[in-house]
Design a protein around this motif. Structure first.
Motif, short mmCIF file in Angstrom:
data_model
loop_
_atom_site.label_atom_id
_atom_site.label_comp_id
_atom_site.label_asym_id
_atom_site.label_seq_id
_atom_site.Cartn_x
_atom_site.Cartn_y
_atom_site.Cartn_z
N GLY A 91 -23.38 -14.62 10.19
CA GLY A 91 -24.38 -15.60 9.68
C GLY A 91 -24.75 -16.73 10.59
O GLY A 91 -25.24 -17.73 10.13
N ASP A 92 -24.41 -16.64 11.68
CA ASP A 92 -24.63 -17.98 12.88
C ASP A 92 -25.91 -17.63 13.63
O ASP A 92 -26.24 -16.49 13.97
N ASP A 93 -26.54 -18.60 13.65
CA ASP A 93 -27.65 -18.81 14.60
C ASP A 93 -27.21 -18.52 16.24
O ASP A 93 -26.52 -19.50 16.54
N PRO A 94 -27.34 -17.49 16.86
CA PRO A 94 -27.07 -17.37 18.25
C PRO A 94 -27.50 -18.46 19.05
O PRO A 94 -26.65 -18.82 19.76
N MET A 95 -28.74 -18.86 18.82
CA MET A 95 -29.13 -19.98 19.61
C MET A 95 -28.66 -21.42 19.46
O MET A 95 -28.49 -22.52 20.31
N ASN A 96 -28.23 -21.58 17.97
CA ASN A 96 -27.65 -22.77 17.61
C ASN A 96 -26.67 -22.61 16.70
O ASN A 96 -26.84 -22.72 15.65
N PRO A 97 -25.47 -22.07 17.26
CA PRO A 97 -24.44 -21.67 16.54
C PRO A 97 -23.65 -22.84 15.72
O PRO A 97 -23.50 -23.92 16.49
N ARG A 98 -23.28 -22.76 14.20
CA ARG A 98 -22.65 -23.81 13.52
C ARG A 98 -21.23 -23.28 13.13
O ARG A 98 -20.43 -24.28 12.84
N ARG A 99 -21.06 -22.06 13.22
CA ARG A 99 -19.69 -21.51 12.63
C ARG A 99 -18.77 -21.22 13.84
O ARG A 99 -17.55 -21.81 13.77
N ILE A 100 -19.19 -20.83 14.91
CA ILE A 100 -18.50 -20.46 16.19
C ILE A 100 -19.08 -21.28 17.16
O ILE A 100 -19.95 -20.91 17.99
N LYS A 101 -18.54 -22.40 17.70
CA LYS A 101 -19.13 -23.20 18.54
C LYS A 101 -18.47 -23.03 20.01
O LYS A 101 -17.32 -22.91 20.02
N THR A 102 -19.34 -23.04 20.65
CA THR A 102 -18.73 -23.02 22.44
C THR A 102 -18.49 -24.33 22.63
O THR A 102 -19.19 -25.49 22.59
N VAL A 103 -17.08 -24.77 23.28
CA VAL A 103 -16.89 -25.92 23.52
C VAL A 103 -16.88 -25.99 25.08
O VAL A 103 -16.01 -25.35 25.76
N ARG A 104 -17.99 -26.57 25.78
CA ARG A 104 -18.05 -26.45 27.05
C ARG A 104 -16.71 -26.49 28.15
O ARG A 104 -16.27 -27.57 27.87
N SER A 105 -16.66 -25.64 28.94
CA SER A 105 -15.58 -25.79 29.80
C SER A 105 -14.26 -25.47 29.38
O SER A 105 -13.11 -25.62 29.79
N LYS A 106 -14.19 -25.14 28.07
CA LYS A 106 -12.80 -25.09 27.37
C LYS A 106 -12.70 -23.73 26.61
O LYS A 106 -12.00 -22.94 27.04
N GLY A 107 -13.41 -23.18 25.87
CA GLY A 107 -13.21 -22.32 24.80
C GLY A 107 -14.16 -22.21 23.68
O GLY A 107 -15.46 -22.81 23.69
N TYR A 108 -13.54 -22.07 22.45
CA TYR A 108 -14.41 -21.83 21.02
C TYR A 108 -13.60 -22.47 20.04
O TYR A 108 -12.34 -22.41 19.98
N LEU A 109 -14.58 -22.92 19.29
CA LEU A 109 -13.97 -23.47 17.98
C LEU A 109 -14.55 -23.12 16.66
O LEU A 109 -15.83 -22.76 16.68
N PHE A 110 -13.84 -22.30 15.84
CA PHE A 110 -14.22 -22.04 14.68
C PHE A 110 -14.31 -22.98 13.69
O PHE A 110 -13.14 -23.69 13.31
N VAL A 111 -15.39 -23.48 13.03
CA VAL A 111 -15.70 -24.68 12.36
C VAL A 111 -15.14 -24.48 10.76
O VAL A 111 -15.56 -23.38 10.15
N LYS A 112 -14.44 -25.36 10.31
CA LYS A 112 -13.66 -25.11 8.82
C LYS A 112 -14.67 -25.16 7.89
O LYS A 112 -14.89 -24.05 7.01
N GLU A 113 -15.66 -26.22 7.95
CA GLU A 113 -16.46 -26.29 6.77
C GLU A 113 -17.96 -26.76 7.47
O GLU A 113 -17.87 -27.60 8.31
N LEU A 114 -18.87 -25.92 6.92
CA LEU A 114 -20.24 -26.16 7.41
C LEU A 114 -20.81 -27.20 6.78
O LEU A 114 -20.52 -27.48 5.65
#
Length: 241
Positions: free
Chosen positions: A218-241
């Motif tokens: 259910g994430d918007d690929p262009m503006n993800p809120r659930r699985i965020k890209t953390v630039r030059s690091k990796g990925y963050l799964f957001v606990k609460e939207l």
């Protein structure tokens, strides 16, 4: 010397180069695996569906249906790992293979020891899944994030109560992200956890998988809120939207 842990694992090699397939078969069988060979893509589809091998080694270039088509067609009917063999320089092949549902890939020409190590890593993951399935379901095995529920014992996920279609590799990545919700996971960490090998800085398989998972959860690929890209690091799964 054969490893007892590998005995009874059934491998299907889909490869039209008969000499290469035979050499690979001999090497894998000398290490305790049970191996059969198929040289035609169209026949491979029927065999994978009917025989349900424990793992498929799938060459990209095949007569009949090519490896990408085989992967795409069998995926709804076959849950086991698919290890794709790709041309050395074709990065695009690797990305497409993952998008079609392959779990891992090895570049040709393949070193037999490397192939065996990758096969064992994928089969180990299958064995661990079976162990998890056999354990009593506990709250640790099910995580909920609003309308998204992910269950590691059942290896299934639901969005708004509807089941999400995920390959085995996609589920592994989703569970890893979910179970580390609120913490940034580096590509190195993710790579090591999922594939058991060091990240080489070039591999794009994690990024491809994240891009496939996002719309499914259910994430918007262009503006993800659930699985965020953390630039030059990796990925963050957001606990609460």
């Amino acid at each position: 010397m054969a490893h007892s842990q590998d005995e009874n694992w059934r491998i299907l090699i889909v490869e039209d180069d008969e000499r290469l397939a035979a050499l690979t078969k001999d090497y894998l069988e000398s290490n305790g695996l049970s191996v059969s060979i198929e040289g035609d893509g169209s026949r491979a589809i029927e065999r994978i569906k009917s025989e349900q091998p424990d793992l498929v080694v799938l060459d990209l270039m095949l007569p009949g249906e090519d490896g990408l088509a085989v992967c795409r067609i069998v995926r709804p009917h076959y849950k086991g790992p698919i290890l794709m063999l790709t041309a050395r320089t074709e990065d695009l092949d690797q990305v497409l293979g993952l998008e079609m549902g392959a779990d891992d890939y090895v570049a040709k020409p393949v070193r037999p020891r490397v192939l065996l190590a990758r096969i064992r890593a994928l089969l180990r993951r299958v064995r661990e899944e079976v162990v998890v399935d056999a354990e009593e379901n506990s709250t640790d095995n099910r995580l909920s994030f609003g309308n998204l529920v992910v269950d590691n014992a059942m290896r299934e996920a639901w969005l708004d109560g509807k089941g999400i279609e995920l390959t085995s590799a996609e589920f592994d990545l989703l569970w890893l992200l979910c179970s580390s919700a609120g913490r940034v996971l580096t590509r190195e960490e993710i790579f090591h956890q999922l594939r058991g090998i060091e990240y080489d800085g070039q591999d794009r398989s994690i990024d491809v998988r994240v891009s496939r998972i996002r719309p499914k959860v259910g994430d918007d690929p262009m503006n993800p809120r659930r699985i965020k890209t953390v630039r030059s690091k990796g990925y963050l799964f957001v606990k609460e939207l």
